[in-house]
Design an enzyme around this catalytic site. Structure first.
Site, PDB file in Angstrom:
ATOM      1  N   LEU A 107       0.869  -1.178   0.000  1.00  0.00           N
ATOM      2  CA  LEU A 107       0.000   0.000   0.000  1.00  0.00           C
ATOM      3  C   LEU A 107       0.904   1.226   0.000  1.00  0.00           C
ATOM      4  O   LEU A 107       2.006   1.187   0.540  1.00  0.00           O
ATOM      5  CB  LEU A 107      -0.896   0.028   1.247  1.00  0.00           C
ATOM      6  CG  LEU A 107      -2.020  -1.002   1.355  1.00  0.00           C
ATOM      7  CD1 LEU A 107      -2.714  -0.886   2.706  1.00  0.00           C
ATOM      8  CD2 LEU A 107      -3.038  -0.836   0.232  1.00  0.00           C
ATOM      9  N   ASP A 108       0.443   2.312  -0.592  1.00  0.00           N
ATOM     10  CA  ASP A 108       1.224   3.544  -0.568  1.00  0.00           C
ATOM     11  C   ASP A 108       1.405   4.035   0.863  1.00  0.00           C
ATOM     12  O   ASP A 108       0.594   3.755   1.749  1.00  0.00           O
ATOM     13  CB  ASP A 108       0.533   4.630  -1.391  1.00  0.00           C
ATOM     14  CG  ASP A 108       0.594   4.366  -2.886  1.00  0.00           C
ATOM     15  OD1 ASP A 108       1.433   3.542  -3.301  1.00  0.00           O
ATOM     16  OD2 ASP A 108      -0.199   4.975  -3.630  1.00  0.00           O
ATOM     17  N   LYS A 109       2.454   4.810   1.054  1.00  0.00           N
ATOM     18  CA  LYS A 109       2.793   5.353   2.369  1.00  0.00           C
ATOM     19  C   LYS A 109       1.604   6.040   3.034  1.00  0.00           C
ATOM     20  O   LYS A 109       1.349   5.862   4.224  1.00  0.00           O
ATOM     21  CB  LYS A 109       3.957   6.339   2.210  1.00  0.00           C
ATOM     22  CG  LYS A 109       4.336   7.102   3.462  1.00  0.00           C
ATOM     23  CD  LYS A 109       5.460   8.087   3.162  1.00  0.00           C
ATOM     24  CE  LYS A 109       5.754   8.968   4.361  1.00  0.00           C
ATOM     25  NZ  LYS A 109       6.829   9.947   4.076  1.00  0.00           N
ATOM     26  N   THR A 111      -1.621   5.661   2.404  1.00  0.00           N
ATOM     27  CA  THR A 111      -2.875   4.896   2.414  1.00  0.00           C
ATOM     28  C   THR A 111      -2.970   4.071   3.692  1.00  0.00           C
ATOM     29  O   THR A 111      -1.987   3.478   4.137  1.00  0.00           O
ATOM     30  CB  THR A 111      -2.954   3.962   1.188  1.00  0.00           C
ATOM     31  OG1 THR A 111      -2.787   4.733   0.005  1.00  0.00           O
ATOM     32  CG2 THR A 111      -4.292   3.246   1.136  1.00  0.00           C
TER      33      THR A 111
END
Length: 332
Positions: A107-109, A111
């Protein structure tokens, strides 16, 4: 007595500076507290926080509630990341002889939400293949600036990475459409060989005149797909997306006076608004000895719930107690 006098002087100084009495400063402090408390802690503290927020655990998997602002992998300038604490988390759950857990996806930082880990490398590879072949159903919740028209649909526009020229030279993902308008006619464009097929299904759950609470289902898994499709495809950037709200520059998201007032902020403090994108649900097919699909759901983080209330967006019935339950799940 002298110590008490100093404490009183210190307290009155803080009050006279307006830090506690200024509502905007209080709001900024609240956002910082909700979104940054786990980014500079000792790895043991982070591992314990993750263990308290476990959503599901069986002999093959551990499913955690990923906090805001923590990258999954290390890199330049990264002080702490999820992968760093997997050996510690494994020992908390299975004792000192436990082998480290393995990442199954990323997951993105910025998110938050559902994140799957596996005990065995082989199982992690199987789940990674499920994600790659689109066997896993993914649903995200987001707050957007502006409301999409129509309120439900599919964005099917390829995505490509490009360099942005200007004072701050940087790279961004952007749209690479197959068609363009030429003198009022739709003309097919030669597709780029490096563009990625990207498909997002979306639905508005609640809206006001200036914002929306949306459910997003990415059919493909391209880098920053949801952020790009919402901002450049639907003209509804995600609240707190300071990268994709403007193509030409990297700058704090520009918000209307009305939205800022509801959020209790000024434009000069907009940089403190976190990205409101939450991995709400994963539905995974049967795996190994588990003969049924696995439905994994994660409550919203507190800052997201507060923003919904401030903006006048309604929560789905099953999440009305999200603020309280988010605390129970260890959400920041």
């Amino acid at each position: 007595m002298e110590r008490k006098r100093r404490r009183a002087v210190s307290r009155s100084t803080v009050l006279s500076c307006g830090v506690l009495t200024n509502p905007v400063q209080r709001r900024v402090r609240e956002l910082v507290r909700f979104t940054q408390q786990l980014q500079r802690v000792h790895p043991n503290v982070l591992a314990k926080a993750l263990s308290r927020g476990i959503l599901h655990q069986d002999k093959d998997l551990v499913v955690i509630n990923k906090p805001y602002g923590l990258p999954v992998h290390g890199g330049p300038g990264v002080q702490l990341c999820i992968s760093d604490v997997l050996p510690i988390l494994a020992k908390i759950l299975r004792g000192h002889k436990a082998e480290p857990l393995h990442l199954c996806h990323r997951l993105d930082k910025e998110t938050t939400g559902v994140m799957v880990l596996a005990w065995e490398k082989e199982v992690a590879h199987q789940i990674q293949e499920m994600f790659r072949t689109r066997q896993v159903t993914k649903k995200y919740w987001a707050i957007t600036v502006r409301v999409p028209v129509p309120s439900a649909g599919v964005v099917d526009i390829p995505i490509i990475e490009k360099e942005v020229q200007g004072q701050q030279q940087h790279h961004k993902m952007t749209l690479s459409p197959n068609y363009r308008m030429d003198k009022g006619k739709m003309v097919k464009v030669r597709s780029s060989r490096i563009a990625h097929v990207a498909v997002t299904q979306y639905q508005v759950l609640s809206s006001t005149l200036s914002s929306a609470f949306m459910e997003l289902q990415p059919i493909t898994g391209i880098k920053h797909q949801l952020r790009v499709h919402l901002s450049f495809g639907l003209d509804c950037p995600i609240l707190g997306d300071h990268k994709y709200s403007d193509w030409n520059k990297l700058a704090p998201q520009k918000l209307s006076v009305g939205t800022l007032k509801k959020l209790g902020l000024e434009q000069s403090k907009a940089r403190h608004i976190p990205l409101h994108l939450h991995a709400r649900q994963l539905i995974m097919p049967a795996l190994g000895s588990r003969k049924e699909e696995l439905n994994l759901v994660c409550k919203l983080p507190r800052f997201f719930v507060r923003s919904l209330h401030r903006l006048g967006l309604e929560m789905p019935n099953q999440d009305e107690n999200g603020d309280k339950e988010a605390r129970h799940l260890g959400t920041q």
